[in-house]
Write an enzyme that holds these catalytic residues in place. Structure first.
Site, short mmCIF file in Angstrom:
data_model
loop_
_atom_site.label_atom_id
_atom_site.label_comp_id
_atom_site.label_asym_id
_atom_site.label_seq_id
_atom_site.Cartn_x
_atom_site.Cartn_y
_atom_site.Cartn_z
N ILE B 130 -3.25 3.56 -0.68
CA ILE B 130 -3.76 2.86 -1.86
C ILE B 130 -5.03 2.11 -1.48
O ILE B 130 -5.05 1.43 -0.46
CB ILE B 130 -2.71 1.87 -2.38
CG1 ILE B 130 -1.42 2.60 -2.75
CG2 ILE B 130 -3.23 1.06 -3.56
CD1 ILE B 130 -0.23 1.69 -3.00
N GLY B 131 -6.06 2.22 -2.28
CA GLY B 131 -7.30 1.48 -2.00
C GLY B 131 -7.57 0.45 -3.07
O GLY B 131 -8.55 0.57 -3.83
N SER B 133 -6.44 -3.54 -2.80
CA SER B 133 -6.71 -4.89 -2.30
C SER B 133 -7.93 -4.94 -1.41
O SER B 133 -8.26 -3.99 -0.71
CB SER B 133 -5.51 -5.42 -1.51
OG SER B 133 -4.43 -5.62 -2.37
N GLU B 249 3.70 2.36 -9.68
CA GLU B 249 4.00 1.67 -8.42
C GLU B 249 5.16 0.70 -8.56
O GLU B 249 5.89 0.46 -7.61
CB GLU B 249 2.73 0.92 -7.97
CG GLU B 249 2.89 0.24 -6.61
CD GLU B 249 1.57 -0.31 -6.06
OE1 GLU B 249 0.50 0.07 -6.58
OE2 GLU B 249 1.63 -1.09 -5.11
#
Lengths: 376, 382
Positions: B130-131, B133, B249
């Site tokens: 996941i990109g 934060s 998610e």
């Protein structure tokens, strides 16, 4: 996938295949009926009184027969859907023994009696040794004592389970044969003690159908209380959100304060959990599936213990007054979490079964809940 | 007034048959894996295990067959997920791709992206991270600073992503970034790119968690050229896409089963001679799991019906994290742990793992406060 708007528009909810048309009509008429009961009638019930008008309307709508089979005079609605009526009664703090009458008529008709039109309740609500039956002459003698019998003083019929030689029997009692001591539940509603020593004819006594005993009767009552709790908690959430949006302090509604919003989110989570518990209890009612009802009642009771204090905290002092209607719901919730078995009672049953399942059997024990054709 | 809808998911006989197959597979796979290792659950990374899952058709289960999927129902997928989590199977390698990257590409990706990536994800051969934060953008995702400047033939990417779980083992990142405007534009001007992590200019540095374990990373982009074909969906539509990714998610059973292996170990120790107090405490936890599962299956059913259960998913995740985090203290209140005793040694090691992992349960996938903010919005307070 539809865009995420909440609450879900009515037409989308309708599209989801969750309930039958008859059930939807029943719910609609219950909402109309109980929604029209004014606070004065609710106050009267909290002082032990009786709202004859409310009962007559409930009886005319046929709600007390909602758990009775179509052949027995019911609507032929699945019990998992009929229990919705009880949730709606809880939502409105209905001042009538609807859950008790629905259960009493179910027990009566399953045992082969005709259902009754007048208010009915059930006994005992705890324990297995309340009443015993002995043969006497051509009939029977019933002896015993039951406490905490909901609405007993206003009931025409008390449907009791009594023990004869170790087997349960269903007994249809005329309330007037009992010596009645008026008591009140935590919510103020009638919760009377009955002492009985009376002769009964053979027409009043039937062997209990196999699955009915004092433990399953308590479970059936617990399932209905969970449904009432789910309804009342929904109402508590609604009252509290409305109040938070209206009450202005420091120049803005208190619901705009993050601290209050976070508390209300916790309250909403518990309402969701109680709703889930009610769905489990509703599905478990017909089969008297004790582990499912145990889980539902234990979780619903805990939801009340978290949610009611938040509702009162947000309402502040006004919610602590007799004048405000919040207590119609919170006091009933506090009473209902104890009736037909508290969290402690049902958790002990559930915990015993989980421990017996063992470490390797623990997860299969959890997934057996809600599984098709569960073999328990 | 109904604020949320948790439908009764119907029982599915075919899902129960599948459950039996999954249990048999897991019994074999995990025969000699101790509880304190299994406690890592969906933080446990094992590429070979993921490949064997793919061989059995248990990744990308609901996707169309033309993209390597198996066209099974959400509830069947749910059965596989919960069986994996309950025993602590090492599912981390494929977990993110199966849960959110794949569904996102199915919904918004180009045909080329779907054909290149989805079949490999479903085979358990291609892993995603996941990109979202960044150092200055955690809960406040719209504060994203990573920029993808449109250049000839694609984008030039600069910026830093943080807390990237298994970024060092993943093949692709689904990068949420800014393609136009500035931070003041908030939701506008953001996009998502499917980034091949072997491209030049990407540096991935592991960050040890408080226990010393290395599963999350800092991923730095320095003048990385990403071809235009990597754009997912529409340029500028990133916010809408990323919020739908978040619904995937947050919706699964991993949001309440993180401590279940520890709970099972507790039962192992208690079962010989449980006190009344212990029996009641165990029963109480069972009541929580039964109800959480009811609600969570309802969310799966909403997904099956094409609904967007963002609010319901937030409710389940918030309730679930409370139970996950409470279990270690329930264990400590019921059992006197003696590290020297054969009887409690494995319980102690599992407990120590969970105590240290527990803070993350209400951080990952949206903090408790963010979730409660979403719920408050659902109540009409914001």
């Amino acid at each position: 996938m539809s865009a995420g708007h909440w609450p879900m528009p009515a037409e989308e909810v309708m599209r989801l295949p969750y309930r039958s048309e008859t059930a939807a009509l029943l719910s609609e008429s219950a909402t109309r009926l109980f929604g029209a009961v004014n606070d004065g009638e609710l106050r009267k019930a909290e002082l032990g009184g009786w709202s004859e008008t409310s009962w007559r309307e409930v009886a005319e709508a046929g709600f007390p027969l909602a758990f009775v089979s179509e052949a027995g005079g019911g609507f032929g609605v699945a019990p998992a859907e009929a229990i919705e009526l009880v949730r709606i009664a809880g939502y409105h703090a209905a001042p009538v023994p609807l859950a008790e009458a629905m259960l009493a008529n179910r027990l009566l008709t399953e045992a082969g009696f005709a259902p009754v039109d007048r208010p009915a309740t059930i006994a005992p609500v705890t324990g297995c040794t309340a009443f015993s039956l002995q043969r006497e002459g051509a009939g029977w003698r019933i002896r015993g004592r039951a406490v905490g019998v909901p609405w007993a003083r206003h009931a025409g019929t008390i449907v009791a389970l009594a023990d004869h030689d170790g087997s349960p029997f269903v007994v249809a009692l005329n309330r007037t044969i009992a010596e009645l001591e008026q008591r009140a539940s935590l919510a103020g509603v009638p919760s009377d003690a009955l002492t009985i020593d009376a002769l009964l004819s053979n027409d009043d006594v039937r062997p209990a159908p196999t699955r009915w005993n004092c433990e399953t009767l308590r479970a059936a009552g617990a399932a209905l209380r969970v449904a009432e709790m789910a309804g009342a908690l929904e109402r508590v959430l609604e009252l509290t959100v409305t109040y938070a949006n209206e009450r202005v302090q420091f120049g803005k509604p208190i619901g705009k304060q993050q601290a209050v919003q976070q508390s209300l989110a916790v309250l909403a989570g518990q309402v969701a959990a109680c709703g889930g518990a009610a769905a489990i209890a509703g599905a478990a009612f017909d089969g008297l599936d004790i582990p499912s009802i145990a889980a539902a009642k234990a979780r619903a009771g805990e939801a009340v213990s978290v949610a009611a204090p938040i509702a009162h905290q947000v309402h502040g002092a006004i919610g602590f007054t007799e004048e405000h209607r919040l207590h119609f719901f919170t006091r009933r919730l506090w009473a209902w979490r104890d009736e037909f078995g508290s969290e402690r009672h049902w958790s002990a049953i559930l915990g015993g079964q989980a421990l017996a399942a063992g470490a390797e059997g623990l997860w299969p024990f959890v997934t057996a809940f809600g599984a098709p054709q569960e073999a328990r | 007034m109904t604020y949320f809808t948790f439908p009764n998911a119907p029982p599915l006989p075919e899902a129960e048959k599948l459950r039996g197959e999954v249990r048999a597979f897991l019994a074999e796979e995990l025969r000699n894996v101790p509880a304190h290792v299994r406690a890592a659950s969906w933080s446990g990374f094992d590429a070979q295990f993921s490949r064997r899952m793919g061989e059995r058709g248990w990744i990308g289960m609901t996707w169309p067959k033309q993209y390597g999927g198996h066209e099974r129902s959400s509830l069947e997928r749910y059965v596989v997920l919960e069986e994996m989590l309950a025993v602590g199977a090492p599912v981390a390698a494929h977990w993110i791709a199966d849960r959110q990257s794949g569904p996102l590409l199915l919904r918004f990706g180009t045909e080329e992206q779907r054909q290149n990536v989805l079949p490999k994800i479903a085979a358990g051969e291609l892993f995603c991270c996941i990109g979202m934060s960044e150092p200055d953008s955690g809960s406040d995702l719209a504060a994203v600073r990573t920029r993808a400047e449109p250049v000839d033939g694609g984008f030039r990417v600069n910026g830093t992503k943080l807390w990237t779980t298994y970024g060092h083992r993943a093949h692709y990142m689904l990068l949420f970034c800014r393609t136009s405007g500035g931070p003041a534009d908030r939701h506008k001007g953001t996009s998502q790119l499917l980034v091949d992590l072997t491209l030049p200019g990407i540096t991935i540095r592991p960050i040890a968690d408080l226990s010393g374990a290395k599963h999350f990373n800092e991923v730095v982009f320095e003048n990385v050229f990403v071809p235009g074909s990597a754009l997912i969906g529409e340029e500028g539509n990133g916010w809408h896409q990323v919020t739908s990714e978040l619904a995937y998610e947050r919706s699964g059973p991993e949001r309440f089963l993180s401590s279940f292996v520890l709970f099972a170990e507790l039962i192992r120790v208690l079962q010989r001679n449980p006190s009344d107090h212990a029996t009641i405490a165990v029963g109480r936890l069972i009541s929580h799991f039964v109800v959480l599962r009811q609600l969570s299956r309802g969310v799966a059913w909403l997904l099956q019906n094409g609904e967007n259960p963002a609010l319901e998913a937030a409710v389940v995740k918030d309730l679930g994290a409370l139970v996950e985090q409470e279990i270690p203290d329930v264990v400590r209140s019921l059992v006197e742990i003696d590290p020297d005793s054969e009887q409690t040694r494995e319980l102690a090691r599992t407990l120590h793992y969970i105590v240290q992992a527990a803070p993350s349960f209400s951080l990952r996938g949206g903090t408790r406060e963010i979730l409660r903010g979403i719920i408050a919005r659902g109540l009409g307070l914001r």
